[in-house]
Every structure is written in C-alpha cells, then in structure tokens.
Design a protein around this motif. Structure first.
Motif, PDB file in Angstrom:
ATOM      1  N   LEU A   1      -3.097   2.003 -11.185  1.00 31.52           N
ATOM      2  CA  LEU A   1      -1.997   2.851 -11.653  1.00 31.52           C
ATOM      3  C   LEU A   1      -1.942   2.884 -13.175  1.00 31.52           C
ATOM      4  O   LEU A   1      -1.683   3.937 -13.775  1.00 31.52           O
ATOM      5  CB  LEU A   1      -0.665   2.323 -11.109  1.00 31.52           C
ATOM      6  CG  LEU A   1      -0.265   2.772  -9.701  1.00 31.52           C
ATOM      7  CD1 LEU A   1       1.067   2.145  -9.322  1.00 31.52           C
ATOM      8  CD2 LEU A   1      -0.171   4.288  -9.609  1.00 31.52           C
TER       9      LEU A   1
ATOM     10  N   PHE B   1       2.243   1.763  -3.389  1.00 36.14           N
ATOM     11  CA  PHE B   1       1.190   2.265  -4.280  1.00 36.14           C
ATOM     12  C   PHE B   1       0.957   3.760  -4.076  1.00 36.14           C
ATOM     13  O   PHE B   1       0.805   4.524  -5.046  1.00 36.14           O
ATOM     14  CB  PHE B   1      -0.105   1.491  -4.036  1.00 36.14           C
ATOM     15  CG  PHE B   1      -1.287   2.031  -4.797  1.00 36.14           C
ATOM     16  CD1 PHE B   1      -1.453   1.750  -6.135  1.00 36.14           C
ATOM     17  CD2 PHE B   1      -2.218   2.848  -4.166  1.00 36.14           C
ATOM     18  CE1 PHE B   1      -2.532   2.243  -6.841  1.00 36.14           C
ATOM     19  CE2 PHE B   1      -3.291   3.357  -4.857  1.00 36.14           C
ATOM     20  CZ  PHE B   1      -3.464   3.063  -6.202  1.00 36.14           C
TER      21      PHE B   1
ATOM     22  N   PRO C   1       3.381   0.293 -12.747  1.00 40.56           N
ATOM     23  CA  PRO C   1       2.383  -0.782 -12.577  1.00 40.56           C
ATOM     24  C   PRO C   1       3.031  -2.159 -12.419  1.00 40.56           C
ATOM     25  O   PRO C   1       2.587  -2.975 -11.610  1.00 40.56           O
ATOM     26  CB  PRO C   1       1.551  -0.698 -13.865  1.00 40.56           C
ATOM     27  CG  PRO C   1       1.707   0.711 -14.318  1.00 40.56           C
ATOM     28  CD  PRO C   1       3.124   1.076 -13.980  1.00 40.56           C
TER      29      PRO C   1
ATOM     30  N   GLY D   1      -3.696  -2.688  -7.417  1.00 37.08           N
ATOM     31  CA  GLY D   1      -2.869  -1.482  -7.493  1.00 37.08           C
ATOM     32  C   GLY D   1      -2.280  -1.276  -8.862  1.00 37.08           C
ATOM     33  O   GLY D   1      -2.216  -0.136  -9.367  1.00 37.08           O
ATOM     34  N   SER D   2      -1.850  -2.366  -9.515  1.00 31.05           N
ATOM     35  CA  SER D   2      -1.278  -2.250 -10.857  1.00 31.05           C
ATOM     36  C   SER D   2      -2.317  -1.772 -11.872  1.00 31.05           C
ATOM     37  O   SER D   2      -2.028  -0.905 -12.712  1.00 31.05           O
ATOM     38  CB  SER D   2      -0.702  -3.602 -11.281  1.00 31.05           C
ATOM     39  OG  SER D   2      -0.146  -3.525 -12.566  1.00 31.05           O
TER      40      SER D   2
ATOM     41  N   ILE E   1       0.831  -1.209   0.000  1.00 34.07           N
ATOM     42  CA  ILE E   1       0.000   0.000   0.000  1.00 34.07           C
ATOM     43  C   ILE E   1       0.864   1.255   0.000  1.00 34.07           C
ATOM     44  O   ILE E   1       0.582   2.235  -0.714  1.00 34.07           O
ATOM     45  CB  ILE E   1      -0.957  -0.026   1.211  1.00 34.07           C
ATOM     46  CG1 ILE E   1      -1.975  -1.159   1.061  1.00 34.07           C
ATOM     47  CG2 ILE E   1      -1.662   1.313   1.363  1.00 34.07           C
ATOM     48  CD1 ILE E   1      -2.846  -1.371   2.285  1.00 34.07           C
TER      49      ILE E   1
ATOM     50  N   TRP F   1       1.439   6.630  -6.796  1.00 31.99           N
ATOM     51  CA  TRP F   1       0.315   7.513  -7.140  1.00 31.99           C
ATOM     52  C   TRP F   1       0.745   8.979  -7.067  1.00 31.99           C
ATOM     53  O   TRP F   1       0.387   9.789  -7.949  1.00 31.99           O
ATOM     54  CB  TRP F   1      -0.847   7.240  -6.208  1.00 31.99           C
ATOM     55  CG  TRP F   1      -2.071   8.059  -6.527  1.00 31.99           C
ATOM     56  CD1 TRP F   1      -2.398   9.286  -6.034  1.00 31.99           C
ATOM     57  CD2 TRP F   1      -3.108   7.702  -7.440  1.00 31.99           C
ATOM     58  NE1 TRP F   1      -3.572   9.721  -6.570  1.00 31.99           N
ATOM     59  CE2 TRP F   1      -4.039   8.776  -7.443  1.00 31.99           C
ATOM     60  CE3 TRP F   1      -3.353   6.602  -8.245  1.00 31.99           C
ATOM     61  CZ2 TRP F   1      -5.185   8.754  -8.225  1.00 31.99           C
ATOM     62  CZ3 TRP F   1      -4.507   6.586  -9.023  1.00 31.99           C
ATOM     63  CH2 TRP F   1      -5.400   7.652  -9.001  1.00 31.99           C
TER      64      TRP F   1
ATOM     65  N   ILE G   1       4.408  -2.586  -8.849  1.00 38.29           N
ATOM     66  CA  ILE G   1       3.364  -2.895  -7.860  1.00 38.29           C
ATOM     67  C   ILE G   1       2.903  -4.347  -7.985  1.00 38.29           C
ATOM     68  O   ILE G   1       2.743  -5.064  -6.983  1.00 38.29           O
ATOM     69  CB  ILE G   1       2.176  -1.929  -8.008  1.00 38.29           C
ATOM     70  CG1 ILE G   1       2.623  -0.490  -7.767  1.00 38.29           C
ATOM     71  CG2 ILE G   1       1.068  -2.296  -7.028  1.00 38.29           C
ATOM     72  CD1 ILE G   1       3.218  -0.234  -6.409  1.00 38.29           C
ATOM     73  N   SER G   2       2.681  -4.801  -9.224  1.00 36.36           N
ATOM     74  CA  SER G   2       2.247  -6.190  -9.407  1.00 36.36           C
ATOM     75  C   SER G   2       3.347  -7.164  -8.987  1.00 36.36           C
ATOM     76  O   SER G   2       3.070  -8.237  -8.431  1.00 36.36           O
ATOM     77  CB  SER G   2       1.861  -6.433 -10.868  1.00 36.36           C
ATOM     78  OG  SER G   2       2.968  -6.222 -11.725  1.00 36.36           O
TER      79      SER G   2
END
Length: 221
Positions: free
Chosen positions: A100, A19, A45, A96-97, A16, A23, A48-49
């Motif tokens: 984003l 992310f 992205p 999240g990915s 988080i 962001w 995050i993934s």
C-alpha cells in the motif's frame, strides 16, 4: 502435514479484506479528491500493519491462554497454532503495508505530475519515509512482544523442568519409604512370631509345672 486452524484463517481473512478495501480506496483517488483523501492515504499503511500486530497479539495470547505446564502433550499443539496465527498475521500486515505504501506513493506522484515535479517527488519521498518508519516501529513492537512471550515461555518450561525433577526426587523418596515399610513389616512379623513362640513355651511351662505340683501332691497323699 501443513494445516491452519479456523482462528488463523479468520484473522488472516480480516487483514486481507481490509487490504482490499484500502487498495480500492487508493485506486479511486484522483486529482479532484486527493486533498480530502490525503489524511486517510497517510494512515492506511499504518492501519494494515497495526492489524497485523493485533493478529500477532491475538495469536500469542491464544497459544498461551490454554498452555498447561502439567499437560504438555495437549498444550504444545495449541501453542503452535497460536504462533502460526501470530507469524502469518505479522507477515500479511507487513507485506500489505509495504504494498500500500508503494501504491500510494505512485498514486500521489501521478496525481501531482502536472504540478511541481520536484515538490511532488519530495512529498512522495517524505510520505514514503514516514510510513516506512511507522511500519518499522510496528515491526519492532511485534518483535519485542514476541521476545517477552518467548522469555515467559522459557521461564514456564524451566519451572516445569524443576517440578519434574522434584517429582523424580519425590518418587525416589517414596521408593525408599516403601523399602523401609517392607522391612519394618517383615520385622514386625518376625517379632510377632517370636512373641507367639514365647507364649507357647510359657504355656507349656505352666502346664508342666502344674503337672509336677499335682504329681507331688498325689505322692504325698
């Protein structure tokens, strides 16, 4: 009752935080710095993934690390905690990915709005397609990894079942040996009694024979 262990909270919190930082990086992108930030925008992205996939591996590893097939009562709760970590982090990473990816696409579209519209749209579509492919590759990798660990768990459970069957068979053999032992013990006790009785009779016979000899000697005298 629903509960999350501290390890899962820490890993999910890390995703988080990553992310939120990503962001903020996207939100501060404008026409002046878009070119120098484009490299990172393309990678955020996927980062995050990837963190989500890493959390999946950590959760599965944590669940299997302390899994003991000889102590299921204590091992199964630890395994389920590890699977919670794996699925929660995968969910956060993929969500999240995707978020984003959508935000970066809109940002690039707005930044390039004053230029060639068709070029901006084509660039945004290409960018979104590439990142979506990266997300799908990561998801596929996670699914394959979970499948491998699931098969390993299945093999462990089958081995544990075989050991339990062997223990049941051994228990039956022990009971049979115990019955044979008891029978043999009873037989030995009966033989011992017979030997004692035979000794007593032999002793009595000797005494009687000795008395007869003494009596005959006395009468002859």
């Amino acid at each position: 009752m629903f509960s999350i262990d501290a390890f899962t909270i820490i890993v999910c919190s890390a995703i988080i935080v990553a992310f939120i930082l990503a962001w903020r990086y996207v939100s501060k992108t404008n026409e002046e710095n878009v070119d120098e930030r484009r490299k990172w925008l393309d990678q955020l992205p996927s980062i995050i993934s990837t963190l989500g996939v890493l959390g999946t591996f950590l959760g599965i590893t944590k669940g299997l690390l302390f899994f003991d097939t000889t102590d299921l009562d204590n091992s199964i709760p630890l395994l389920l905690d590890g699977l919670k970590t794996a699925f929660f982090t995968s969910l956060l990473g993929m969500a999240g990915s995707l978020i984003l990816n959508r935000a970066i696409t809109l940002k690039l579209k707005n930044v390039n709005a004053g230029g060639d519209s068709l070029g901006a749209i084509a660039s945004a579509i290409s960018y979104q397609s590439n990142n979506l492919q990266g997300v799908m590759d990561n998801v596929s990798s996670s699914v394959e990894t979970i499948s491998v660990y699931a098969n390993q768990m299945k093999d462990d459970i089958e081995e544990m079942k075989a050991r339990i069957d062997e223990m049941d068979s051994l228990s039956l053999e022990i009971e049979q040996l115990r019955a044979v032992f008891l029978t043999a013990t009873a037989s030995l006790a009966a033989i011992d009694n017979s030997v004692n009785e035979l000794n007593d009779k032999l002793h009595e016979s000797k005494n009687e024979h000795h008395k007869v000899i003494i009596k005959n000697d006395y009468e002859e005298a």
